[in-house]
Design a protein around this motif. Structure first.
Motif, PDB file in Angstrom:
ATOM      1  N   GLU A 416      10.974 -12.200 -32.182  1.00  0.00           N
ATOM      2  CA  GLU A 416      12.257 -11.817 -32.767  1.00  0.00           C
ATOM      3  C   GLU A 416      13.188 -11.119 -31.776  1.00  0.00           C
ATOM      4  O   GLU A 416      14.203 -10.549 -32.166  1.00  0.00           O
ATOM      5  N   ALA A 417      12.860 -11.190 -30.483  1.00  0.00           N
ATOM      6  CA  ALA A 417      13.731 -10.599 -29.466  1.00  0.00           C
ATOM      7  C   ALA A 417      14.914 -11.515 -29.199  1.00  0.00           C
ATOM      8  O   ALA A 417      14.805 -12.742 -29.276  1.00  0.00           O
ATOM      9  N   ARG A 418      16.043 -10.922 -28.860  1.00  0.00           N
ATOM     10  CA  ARG A 418      17.221 -11.686 -28.452  1.00  0.00           C
ATOM     11  C   ARG A 418      17.125 -11.926 -26.944  1.00  0.00           C
ATOM     12  O   ARG A 418      17.065 -10.979 -26.162  1.00  0.00           O
ATOM     13  N   LEU A 419      17.082 -13.186 -26.570  1.00  0.00           N
ATOM     14  CA  LEU A 419      16.941 -13.561 -25.165  1.00  0.00           C
ATOM     15  C   LEU A 419      18.114 -14.441 -24.744  1.00  0.00           C
ATOM     16  O   LEU A 419      18.768 -15.057 -25.585  1.00  0.00           O
ATOM     17  N   GLU A 420      18.357 -14.479 -23.437  1.00  0.00           N
ATOM     18  CA  GLU A 420      19.403 -15.354 -22.886  1.00  0.00           C
ATOM     19  C   GLU A 420      18.798 -16.186 -21.772  1.00  0.00           C
ATOM     20  O   GLU A 420      18.167 -15.638 -20.866  1.00  0.00           O
ATOM     21  N   GLY A 421      19.014 -17.491 -21.849  1.00  0.00           N
ATOM     22  CA  GLY A 421      18.523 -18.372 -20.799  1.00  0.00           C
ATOM     23  C   GLY A 421      17.410 -19.269 -21.298  1.00  0.00           C
ATOM     24  O   GLY A 421      16.341 -18.787 -21.663  1.00  0.00           O
ATOM     25  N   ARG A 422      17.652 -20.578 -21.329  1.00  0.00           N
ATOM     26  CA  ARG A 422      16.648 -21.532 -21.800  1.00  0.00           C
ATOM     27  C   ARG A 422      16.462 -22.650 -20.794  1.00  0.00           C
ATOM     28  O   ARG A 422      17.420 -23.144 -20.198  1.00  0.00           O
ATOM     29  N   VAL A 423      15.214 -23.062 -20.653  1.00  0.00           N
ATOM     30  CA  VAL A 423      14.892 -24.225 -19.839  1.00  0.00           C
ATOM     31  C   VAL A 423      15.135 -25.473 -20.680  1.00  0.00           C
ATOM     32  O   VAL A 423      14.518 -25.635 -21.740  1.00  0.00           O
ATOM     33  N   LEU A 424      16.032 -26.320 -20.226  1.00  0.00           N
ATOM     34  CA  LEU A 424      16.385 -27.515 -20.988  1.00  0.00           C
ATOM     35  C   LEU A 424      15.494 -28.701 -20.639  1.00  0.00           C
ATOM     36  O   LEU A 424      15.118 -29.480 -21.516  1.00  0.00           O
ATOM     37  N   LYS A 425      15.155 -28.848 -19.355  1.00  0.00           N
ATOM     38  CA  LYS A 425      14.283 -29.943 -18.904  1.00  0.00           C
ATOM     39  C   LYS A 425      13.377 -29.415 -17.798  1.00  0.00           C
ATOM     40  O   LYS A 425      13.792 -28.586 -16.982  1.00  0.00           O
ATOM     41  N   THR A 426      12.167 -29.942 -17.779  1.00  0.00           N
ATOM     42  CA  THR A 426      11.199 -29.613 -16.724  1.00  0.00           C
ATOM     43  C   THR A 426      10.629 -30.911 -16.174  1.00  0.00           C
ATOM     44  O   THR A 426      10.264 -31.809 -16.943  1.00  0.00           O
ATOM     45  N   PHE A 427      10.553 -30.971 -14.846  1.00  0.00           N
ATOM     46  CA  PHE A 427      10.016 -32.150 -14.166  1.00  0.00           C
ATOM     47  C   PHE A 427       8.858 -31.727 -13.267  1.00  0.00           C
ATOM     48  O   PHE A 427       8.958 -30.723 -12.551  1.00  0.00           O
ATOM     49  N   VAL A 428       7.775 -32.475 -13.292  1.00  0.00           N
ATOM     50  CA  VAL A 428       6.644 -32.253 -12.389  1.00  0.00           C
ATOM     51  C   VAL A 428       6.435 -33.535 -11.598  1.00  0.00           C
ATOM     52  O   VAL A 428       6.232 -34.602 -12.182  1.00  0.00           O
ATOM     53  N   ALA A 429       6.543 -33.429 -10.280  1.00  0.00           N
ATOM     54  CA  ALA A 429       6.465 -34.593  -9.398  1.00  0.00           C
ATOM     55  C   ALA A 429       7.451 -35.681  -9.837  1.00  0.00           C
ATOM     56  O   ALA A 429       7.151 -36.870  -9.798  1.00  0.00           O
ATOM     57  N   GLY A 430       8.630 -35.241 -10.276  1.00  0.00           N
ATOM     58  CA  GLY A 430       9.678 -36.177 -10.681  1.00  0.00           C
ATOM     59  C   GLY A 430       9.527 -36.750 -12.073  1.00  0.00           C
ATOM     60  O   GLY A 430      10.373 -37.521 -12.524  1.00  0.00           O
ATOM     61  N   ARG A 431       8.465 -36.375 -12.779  1.00  0.00           N
ATOM     62  CA  ARG A 431       8.232 -36.901 -14.127  1.00  0.00           C
ATOM     63  C   ARG A 431       8.638 -35.839 -15.149  1.00  0.00           C
ATOM     64  O   ARG A 431       8.223 -34.676 -15.044  1.00  0.00           O
ATOM     65  N   LYS A 432       9.445 -36.230 -16.124  1.00  0.00           N
ATOM     66  CA  LYS A 432       9.894 -35.276 -17.137  1.00  0.00           C
ATOM     67  C   LYS A 432       8.726 -34.901 -18.047  1.00  0.00           C
ATOM     68  O   LYS A 432       8.098 -35.763 -18.653  1.00  0.00           O
ATOM     69  N   VAL A 433       8.446 -33.591 -18.126  1.00  0.00           N
ATOM     70  CA  VAL A 433       7.345 -33.121 -18.969  1.00  0.00           C
ATOM     71  C   VAL A 433       7.833 -32.215 -20.103  1.00  0.00           C
ATOM     72  O   VAL A 433       7.050 -31.849 -20.983  1.00  0.00           O
ATOM     73  N   HIS A 434       9.113 -31.873 -20.084  1.00  0.00           N
ATOM     74  CA  HIS A 434       9.685 -31.064 -21.169  1.00  0.00           C
ATOM     75  C   HIS A 434      11.160 -31.395 -21.270  1.00  0.00           C
ATOM     76  O   HIS A 434      11.859 -31.477 -20.257  1.00  0.00           O
ATOM     77  N   ASP A 435      11.627 -31.598 -22.493  1.00  0.00           N
ATOM     78  CA  ASP A 435      13.042 -31.862 -22.752  1.00  0.00           C
ATOM     79  C   ASP A 435      13.381 -31.214 -24.086  1.00  0.00           C
ATOM     80  O   ASP A 435      12.910 -31.675 -25.135  1.00  0.00           O
ATOM     81  N   ILE A 436      14.158 -30.156 -24.047  1.00  0.00           N
ATOM     82  CA  ILE A 436      14.424 -29.392 -25.270  1.00  0.00           C
ATOM     83  C   ILE A 436      15.187 -30.242 -26.296  1.00  0.00           C
ATOM     84  O   ILE A 436      15.051 -30.031 -27.506  1.00  0.00           O
ATOM     85  N   SER A 437      15.941 -31.220 -25.813  1.00  0.00           N
ATOM     86  CA  SER A 437      16.710 -32.049 -26.735  1.00  0.00           C
ATOM     87  C   SER A 437      15.804 -32.961 -27.564  1.00  0.00           C
ATOM     88  O   SER A 437      16.215 -33.475 -28.608  1.00  0.00           O
ATOM     89  N   LEU A 438      14.560 -33.167 -27.086  1.00  0.00           N
ATOM     90  CA  LEU A 438      13.629 -34.014 -27.822  1.00  0.00           C
ATOM     91  C   LEU A 438      12.673 -33.211 -28.692  1.00  0.00           C
ATOM     92  O   LEU A 438      11.857 -33.777 -29.407  1.00  0.00           O
ATOM     93  N   ALA A 439      12.773 -31.862 -28.599  1.00  0.00           N
ATOM     94  CA  ALA A 439      11.870 -31.023 -29.386  1.00  0.00           C
ATOM     95  C   ALA A 439      12.194 -31.153 -30.860  1.00  0.00           C
ATOM     96  O   ALA A 439      13.360 -31.250 -31.265  1.00  0.00           O
ATOM     97  N   SER A 440      11.142 -31.143 -31.654  1.00  0.00           N
ATOM     98  CA  SER A 440      11.361 -31.277 -33.097  1.00  0.00           C
ATOM     99  C   SER A 440      11.756 -29.950 -33.703  1.00  0.00           C
ATOM    100  O   SER A 440      11.475 -28.901 -33.166  1.00  0.00           O
TER     101      SER A 440
END
Length: 440
Positions: A416-440
């Motif tokens: 419940e803390a108020r935070l600023e700053g989000r990781v939108l996409k993460t790539f490992v060795a050029g492969r996308k492993v996280h995409d916040i836009s695809l999160a359910s």
């Protein structure tokens, strides 16, 4: 070294990015080409640069493109405590938090004190994890503080450092021998500096607040005395030594003096001790029962200043998942630890927004410096470096809901803390492993 298996992927072109390279301190608009899992070209001060015809273009929209974080201290339950966390769930939490390389601690069942267990972890991570996993091996057999492990064989198997995790080696002769042995192998010792006899039954920082809450305290001297002993042994042996987490002003002064003497000494700090203090415990919040404990605001400001000046080298998540059975207890009986892989960067950005440290400085402590200490090629924006990258909106506000965390355990001090700053996409060795836009 371990890295996720990737199939042949299309080249990536990142355009309109705010590039941040913590290794050089450079920050400027630019573009980047990624091919075959590595950075192939960087165009500083040139936001748009065409790539190969088959390339996928990622328009960063002026947001930060930086190296993925390297977390030197994460406890993962696997093997033996998969109900708390697995390599799979830890890696998913890491990717969501912008951490592309995780050093997992040896406090498992069985303990990581044999080459076969290092090999098991690397193979298991290869099959299930989506970020890079590197095991740290036990400093002593069974984490018992009595007999050293076989450093040479463990390093050959893939161990990147040696530590007894949340335990301190109290026997000075054993520690001296371990440092001497590590020096001969060029190994890095990570040590948790906390004298268990001085800790005793203590559960929070010793002081007025602990007295008012009726809780036994942990004196700063539990950390200071162990650290001072270790630094004297480093003077004796000349070994590379890393104090895993310092938490008070006196410890900072000891490290600063040792560095001024030219000793091969570095240190880290937990994101919790950087951004929280003992008053945050409030009404006996067990998610804030930690080791080392949260200190006074004066000590917190001292470690923030030490980080800004480079006395403290790295910031770690100290990710330590605990299930409800070990946290839903009276404060004095609850287990130590909090999850942190997913929140380390957002919490650290508090220091950037408050003007305590630059964005490049924060990334240096969370990416380039830990990578350099461990001898890993990560943590930098350079041609040939691994394309372990994150796209970050450093200003996006959100309120953390622990139910949305990827970790199997939900014991976060930032619920419940108020935070600023989000990781939108993460790539490992050029492969996308996280995409916040695809999160359910």
């Amino acid at each position: 070294m371990n890295s996720p298996t990737t199939s042949e992927a299309r080249p990536l072109v990142f355009t309109n990015a705010r590039l941040v390279d913590p290794a050089s301190g450079r920050e400027a608009p630019g573009a980047m080409l990624v091919q075959n899992g590595a950075i192939a070209d960087i165009a500083w001060d040139e936001p748009v640069r065409p790539g190969p015809a088959e390339a996928e273009v990622v328009d960063c929209g002026g947001l930060v493109l930086a190296p993925g974080l390297v977390d030197m201290r994460a406890f993962v339950g696997e093997p033996g405590a998969e109900h708390r966390e697995t390599l799979k769930t830890a890696s998913e939490a890491a990717a969501a938090g912008g951490v592309t390389t995780v050093v997992c601690m040896p406090d498992t069942d069985p303990v990581v004190d044999e080459p076969s267990i290092v090999d098991f972890l690397l193979r298991r991570a290869r099959d299930t994890a989506i970020v890079n996993i590197h095991p740290a091996a036990a400093l002593t057999k069974g984490l018992e503080g009595r007999e050293m492990t076989e450093f040479g064989l463990l390093m050959e198997a893939g161990a990147v450092a040696f530590t007894d995790g949340a335990r301190s080696v109290t026997n000075a002769q054993v520690m001296r021998r371990a440092l001497t042995y590590a020096r001969d192998f060029g190994a890095l010792i990570l040590h948790h500096t906390e004298d268990p006899d001085l800790v005793g039954s203590g559960v929070m920082n010793e002081g007025e607040l602990a007295t008012r809450l009726g809780l036994p305290g942990v004196p700063r001297e539990a950390e200071i005395i162990m650290l001072e002993r270790d630094l004297r042994l480093v003077r004796l042996t000349g070994a590379r030594y890393h104090a895993a987490m310092v938490s008070c002003a006196t410890s900072v002064a000891l490290i600063e003096r040792a560095k001024a003497e030219g000793l091969p000494v570095t240190c880290g700090v937990s994101i919790n001790n950087l951004t929280l203090n003992e008053t945050d415990i409030g009404d006996y919040r067990t998610f804030l029962k930690l080791s080392p404990p949260l200190r006074s605001e004066e000590d917190r400001l001292a470690v923030v200043d030490a980080l800004a000046r480079g006395v403290i080298d790295v910031v770690v998540s100290d990710h330590n998942p605990q299930d409800v059975e070990t946290k839903r207890l009276p404060f004095a009986e609850a287990a130590d630890g909090a999850v942190g892989l997913e929140t380390m960067l957002s919490a650290g950005l508090r220091l950037v927004h408050a003007g305590h440290i630059s964005l490049a400085g924060l990334f240096a402590a969370m990416a380039s410096r830990p990578a350099a200490l461990l001898g890993l090629p990560a943590g930098r924006l350079a041609v040939g470096a691994p394309a372990d990258l994150i796209l970050l909106d450093p200003d996006e506000p959100y309120v953390l809901d622990k139910a949305n965390l990827h970790s199997r355990s939900k014991n976060t001090p930032f619920d419940e803390a108020r935070l600023e700053g989000r990781v939108l996409k993460t790539f490992v060795a050029g492969r996308k492993v996280h995409d916040i836009s695809l999160a359910s």
